[in-house]
Design an enzyme around this catalytic site. Structure first.
Site, short mmCIF file in Angstrom:
data_model
loop_
_atom_site.label_atom_id
_atom_site.label_comp_id
_atom_site.label_asym_id
_atom_site.label_seq_id
_atom_site.Cartn_x
_atom_site.Cartn_y
_atom_site.Cartn_z
N ASP A 109 38.81 62.89 17.60
CA ASP A 109 40.20 62.57 17.97
C ASP A 109 40.28 61.15 18.51
OD1 ASP A 109 41.25 65.38 17.68
OD2 ASP A 109 39.74 65.72 19.22
N HIS A 112 40.35 63.85 23.12
CA HIS A 112 41.39 64.73 22.57
C HIS A 112 42.75 64.58 23.24
CE1 HIS A 112 43.65 68.52 22.12
NE2 HIS A 112 43.15 68.53 20.90
N GLU A 136 34.41 66.05 13.09
CA GLU A 136 35.83 65.82 13.33
C GLU A 136 35.94 65.17 14.70
OE1 GLU A 136 39.93 67.00 14.88
OE2 GLU A 136 37.96 67.31 15.76
N HIS A 175 33.54 70.28 15.02
CA HIS A 175 34.83 70.00 15.66
C HIS A 175 34.64 69.31 17.01
CE1 HIS A 175 38.58 71.56 17.85
NE2 HIS A 175 39.03 70.76 16.90
N GLU A 182 40.95 62.18 13.34
CA GLU A 182 42.31 62.64 13.62
C GLU A 182 43.00 61.63 14.52
OE1 GLU A 182 42.92 66.48 15.55
OE2 GLU A 182 45.01 65.90 15.87
O1 G3P Z 1 41.66 68.48 13.20
C1 G3P Z 1 41.65 69.85 13.44
C2 G3P Z 1 41.89 70.19 14.87
O2 G3P Z 1 41.03 69.42 15.67
C3 G3P Z 1 43.31 69.95 15.30
O3 G3P Z 1 43.57 70.45 16.58
O4 G3P Z 1 44.02 70.22 18.96
O5 G3P Z 1 41.69 70.59 18.19
O6 G3P Z 1 42.81 68.41 17.80
P1 G3P Z 1 42.99 69.87 17.93
CA CA Z 2 41.21 67.27 16.56
#
Ligand code: G3P
Ligand code: CA
Length: 258
Positions: A37, A50, A35, A8, A109
């Protein structure tokens, strides 16, 4: 079969989140996926961070959408991690380049719920195509219209319906957006039959953010397809074959015991 382990924001327990160092660390650890952003700068460059603002990760006030990449690169994006070297904001291209020689699953994302970033879907798809990574990427967004646009532009691209609040029947909304997977927050695992129901409908289940051994075990028992975790090193160790052999296999915990 164990769930896949996706790092993450990269291996964010060991390096600044969404930094090249965090993604390189995740690759070194041997994760199944990452993952990340995506936001967009004032001069139209896709970047990996993020928040819509720079405040939390740089300690300096600013908006990603209102500053150019050159301006943003003046900031240290590792301010909350004083024990780590200073880090510049990575572009999406730099992260994709790092992944080029891997077979990683890449969950991109699109952070387009607060700032709409017009045209972001096509822009991201184009960059992924340019790096030849289209078979490794799954897109997700909290913005259902963005998923819908992704489907319109690239119906073959996998898309995760990303949601936080607990929903008893998420596949209805997922179907409306044309999603191919569910990306529920961890709390959603309390919804009876969630994973089974998703699988019956052909939807994979990728759960976030899953950082504790009890939660990893629970995901394994429920046959979750991937966990998205800040602690990929520990999660992979938890799922090594010898560790798995010493614990009940999926289904056994919930069987009648006969
Ligand atoms: O994609 C899963 C998760 O990353 C979504 O929440 O706020 O950590 O981007 P966030
Ligand atoms: Ca995310």
């Amino acid at each position: 079969m164990r769930p896949q382990v996706w790092a993450h924001r990269g291996a964010s327990a060991e390096a600044p989140e969404n930094s090249l160092a965090a993604f390189a660390k995740a690759i070194e650890i041997g994760v199944d996926g990452i993952e990340l952003d995506v936001q967009r700068t004032a001069d139209g460059i896709l970047v990996v961070t993020h928040d819509e603002t720079t405040d939390r990760v740089t300690g300096q006030s600013g908006s990603i959408a209102q500053l150019t990449l050159a301006q943003l690169r003046q900031f240290n994006f590792a301010a909350p991690w004083p024990d780590q070297p200073a880090t510049v904001l990575p572009t999406l291209d730099e992260v994709l380049d790092l992944c080029r020689a891997t077979s990683l699953r890449i969950n991109i994302e699109l952070k387009n719920s607060e700032v709409p970033y017009r045209g972001m879907e096509k822009h991201v798809l184009d960059r992924v195509l340019a790096f030849g990574l289209q078979d490794q990427v799954i897109y997700s967004s909290f913005n259902p219209f963005s998923l819908w646009r992704l489907r319109w532009i690239a119906p073959e691209a996998p898309r995760g319906y990303l949601y936080s609040e607990v929903r008893p029947r998420p596949w209805l909304a997922a179907a409306l957006t044309g999603a191919t997977a569910l990306h529920p927050s961890l709390a959603n695992l309390d919804v009876p039959g969630l994973v089974e129901g998703a699988h019956r409908r052909g939807l994979a289940v990728h759960v976030w953010t899953v950082d504790e051994p009890g939660q990893w075990e629970h995901c394994h028992q429920l046959a979750v397809d991937a966990i998205i975790t800040n602690r990929p090193r520990e999660a992979l160790a938890f799922f090594t074959p010898s560790q798995l052999r010493s614990r009940p296999q999926p289904g056994q915990l919930f069987s009648s015991g006969r």
